[in-house]
Design a protein around this motif. Sequence first.
Motif, PDB file in Angstrom:
ATOM      1  N   PRO A  92       1.007  -1.403   0.172  1.00  0.00           N
ATOM      2  CA  PRO A  92      -0.142  -0.370   0.086  1.00  0.00           C
ATOM      3  C   PRO A  92       0.739   1.122  -0.272  1.00  0.00           C
ATOM      4  O   PRO A  92       0.786   2.181  -0.742  1.00  0.00           O
ATOM      5  CB  PRO A  92      -0.676  -0.154   1.996  1.00  0.00           C
ATOM      6  CG  PRO A  92      -1.308  -1.448   1.778  1.00  0.00           C
ATOM      7  CD  PRO A  92       0.111  -1.812   0.983  1.00  0.00           C
ATOM      8  N   SER A  93       2.143   1.467   0.879  1.00  0.00           N
ATOM      9  CA  SER A  93       2.643   2.542   1.013  1.00  0.00           C
ATOM     10  C   SER A  93       3.144   3.013  -0.011  1.00  0.00           C
ATOM     11  O   SER A  93       3.515   3.664  -1.120  1.00  0.00           O
ATOM     12  CB  SER A  93       3.466   2.487   2.215  1.00  0.00           C
ATOM     13  OG  SER A  93       4.722   1.443   2.001  1.00  0.00           O
ATOM     14  N   LEU A  94       3.674   1.883  -1.322  1.00  0.00           N
ATOM     15  CA  LEU A  94       4.844   1.868  -2.319  1.00  0.00           C
ATOM     16  C   LEU A  94       3.096   2.236  -3.667  1.00  0.00           C
ATOM     17  O   LEU A  94       4.536   3.121  -4.521  1.00  0.00           O
ATOM     18  CB  LEU A  94       4.240   0.621  -2.968  1.00  0.00           C
ATOM     19  CG  LEU A  94       6.072   0.867  -4.396  1.00  0.00           C
ATOM     20  CD1 LEU A  94       6.842   1.851  -4.235  1.00  0.00           C
ATOM     21  CD2 LEU A  94       6.401  -0.940  -5.038  1.00  0.00           C
ATOM     22  N   GLN A  95       1.679   2.116  -3.027  1.00  0.00           N
ATOM     23  CA  GLN A  95       0.522   1.548  -4.538  1.00  0.00           C
ATOM     24  C   GLN A  95       0.442   3.527  -3.907  1.00  0.00           C
ATOM     25  O   GLN A  95       0.471   3.906  -5.464  1.00  0.00           O
ATOM     26  CB  GLN A  95      -0.444   1.127  -3.521  1.00  0.00           C
ATOM     27  CG  GLN A  95      -0.371  -0.148  -4.139  1.00  0.00           C
ATOM     28  CD  GLN A  95      -1.418  -0.667  -4.002  1.00  0.00           C
ATOM     29  OE1 GLN A  95      -2.766  -0.262  -4.148  1.00  0.00           O
ATOM     30  NE2 GLN A  95      -1.862  -1.916  -3.672  1.00  0.00           N
ATOM     31  N   SER A  96       0.265   4.046  -3.039  1.00  0.00           N
ATOM     32  CA  SER A  96       0.429   5.423  -2.298  1.00  0.00           C
ATOM     33  C   SER A  96       1.594   6.714  -3.430  1.00  0.00           C
ATOM     34  O   SER A  96       1.568   7.730  -4.147  1.00  0.00           O
ATOM     35  CB  SER A  96       0.292   5.491  -1.087  1.00  0.00           C
ATOM     36  OG  SER A  96      -1.044   5.173  -0.392  1.00  0.00           O
ATOM     37  N   SER A  97       3.062   5.610  -2.958  1.00  0.00           N
ATOM     38  CA  SER A  97       4.176   7.166  -3.777  1.00  0.00           C
ATOM     39  C   SER A  97       3.509   6.774  -5.312  1.00  0.00           C
ATOM     40  O   SER A  97       4.009   8.200  -5.904  1.00  0.00           O
ATOM     41  CB  SER A  97       5.853   6.210  -3.568  1.00  0.00           C
ATOM     42  OG  SER A  97       5.442   6.592  -2.071  1.00  0.00           O
ATOM     43  N   MET A  98       3.381   5.844  -5.702  1.00  0.00           N
ATOM     44  CA  MET A  98       3.302   5.754  -7.112  1.00  0.00           C
ATOM     45  C   MET A  98       2.536   6.360  -8.264  1.00  0.00           C
ATOM     46  O   MET A  98       2.540   7.273  -8.822  1.00  0.00           O
ATOM     47  CB  MET A  98       3.920   4.152  -7.435  1.00  0.00           C
ATOM     48  CG  MET A  98       5.031   3.782  -7.234  1.00  0.00           C
ATOM     49  SD  MET A  98       5.703   2.059  -7.817  1.00  0.00           S
ATOM     50  CE  MET A  98       5.886   2.517  -9.307  1.00  0.00           C
ATOM     51  N   THR A  99       1.065   6.377  -6.792  1.00  0.00           N
ATOM     52  CA  THR A  99      -0.175   7.044  -7.286  1.00  0.00           C
ATOM     53  C   THR A  99       0.527   8.404  -7.870  1.00  0.00           C
ATOM     54  O   THR A  99      -0.289   9.070  -7.896  1.00  0.00           O
ATOM     55  CB  THR A  99      -0.940   6.618  -6.110  1.00  0.00           C
ATOM     56  OG1 THR A  99      -1.130   5.483  -6.378  1.00  0.00           O
ATOM     57  CG2 THR A  99      -2.695   7.153  -6.734  1.00  0.00           C
ATOM     58  N   TYR A 100       0.795   9.015  -6.598  1.00  0.00           N
ATOM     59  CA  TYR A 100       1.336  10.534  -6.356  1.00  0.00           C
ATOM     60  C   TYR A 100       2.007  10.863  -7.562  1.00  0.00           C
ATOM     61  O   TYR A 100       1.773  11.814  -8.236  1.00  0.00           O
ATOM     62  CB  TYR A 100       2.125  11.110  -5.058  1.00  0.00           C
ATOM     63  CG  TYR A 100       2.715  12.249  -4.922  1.00  0.00           C
ATOM     64  CD1 TYR A 100       1.148  12.631  -4.193  1.00  0.00           C
ATOM     65  CD2 TYR A 100       3.439  13.069  -4.627  1.00  0.00           C
ATOM     66  CE1 TYR A 100       1.802  14.675  -4.026  1.00  0.00           C
ATOM     67  CE2 TYR A 100       4.021  14.201  -4.876  1.00  0.00           C
ATOM     68  CZ  TYR A 100       3.237  14.985  -4.631  1.00  0.00           C
ATOM     69  OH  TYR A 100       3.085  15.556  -4.296  1.00  0.00           O
ATOM     70  N   LEU A 101       3.154  10.105  -7.764  1.00  0.00           N
ATOM     71  CA  LEU A 101       3.778  10.470  -8.859  1.00  0.00           C
ATOM     72  C   LEU A 101       3.237   9.708 -10.257  1.00  0.00           C
ATOM     73  O   LEU A 101       4.158  11.175 -11.274  1.00  0.00           O
ATOM     74  CB  LEU A 101       5.134   9.891  -8.801  1.00  0.00           C
ATOM     75  CG  LEU A 101       5.901   9.525  -7.336  1.00  0.00           C
ATOM     76  CD1 LEU A 101       7.003   8.429  -7.302  1.00  0.00           C
ATOM     77  CD2 LEU A 101       6.855  11.155  -7.745  1.00  0.00           C
TER      78      LEU A 101
END
Length: 212
Positions: free
Chosen positions: A180-189
């Motif tokens: 989930p934390s990686l999903q959040s970071s990549m969604t932002y980017l």
Amino acid sequence: MGAEAALRALLHTVNALLRQRRHRAALAVLKGFRNGAVYGAKIRAPHALVMTFLFKSGSLREKLKAIAQATYTHSRNLAYFVFTYKGLMALQSQLRGKTFPLHSFLAACVGGWLVFGENNHINSQINMYLLSRILFGLSRLAVEKGYISQPKQDPFPVFAAVTWGIVLWLFEYHRHTLQPSLQSSMTYLYDDSNVWHDISDFLIYNKSSAPK
């Protein structure tokens, strides 16, 4: 002065105890617990602070509570693991008279099972962090031992290309498989950068509070 004298006497007694070699193994276990707790808090607190305020919604109190909980969990788990690992290492050394390489593996396996075996987001992050380091370490060890030939060229560019190729493919087509934390970071980017309404959410903010 009586209280000061008593305190000095207590400190002298404690310091004398700490210098005794016969208690060194047990004291090392206790200091390992202390160092695990401190290091876990130092590592997790800034990470939780940044990730919480960047990607999580909720009130300030809820965010601070989440940061404190994540920091406490990381600190506690690392302290428990170091305590377990060093305790089992000391026990095996006492039983066998000396330590063997297998002792480290067995002690860490037990500690990992007991402390980091629960599938939660803190343990998941820690275990995946270690996995990446393990792969690097095993690769270097294989070259040192001669199991793999020394590369003629630096393999790091190939490693970087494959790593980023796979992670973006997973993100675009199998997003649910990522943490989930990686999903959040990549969604932002990569996703949020496709959306804007005016200069405010193009340059200043990621998302406008009131899209037009």
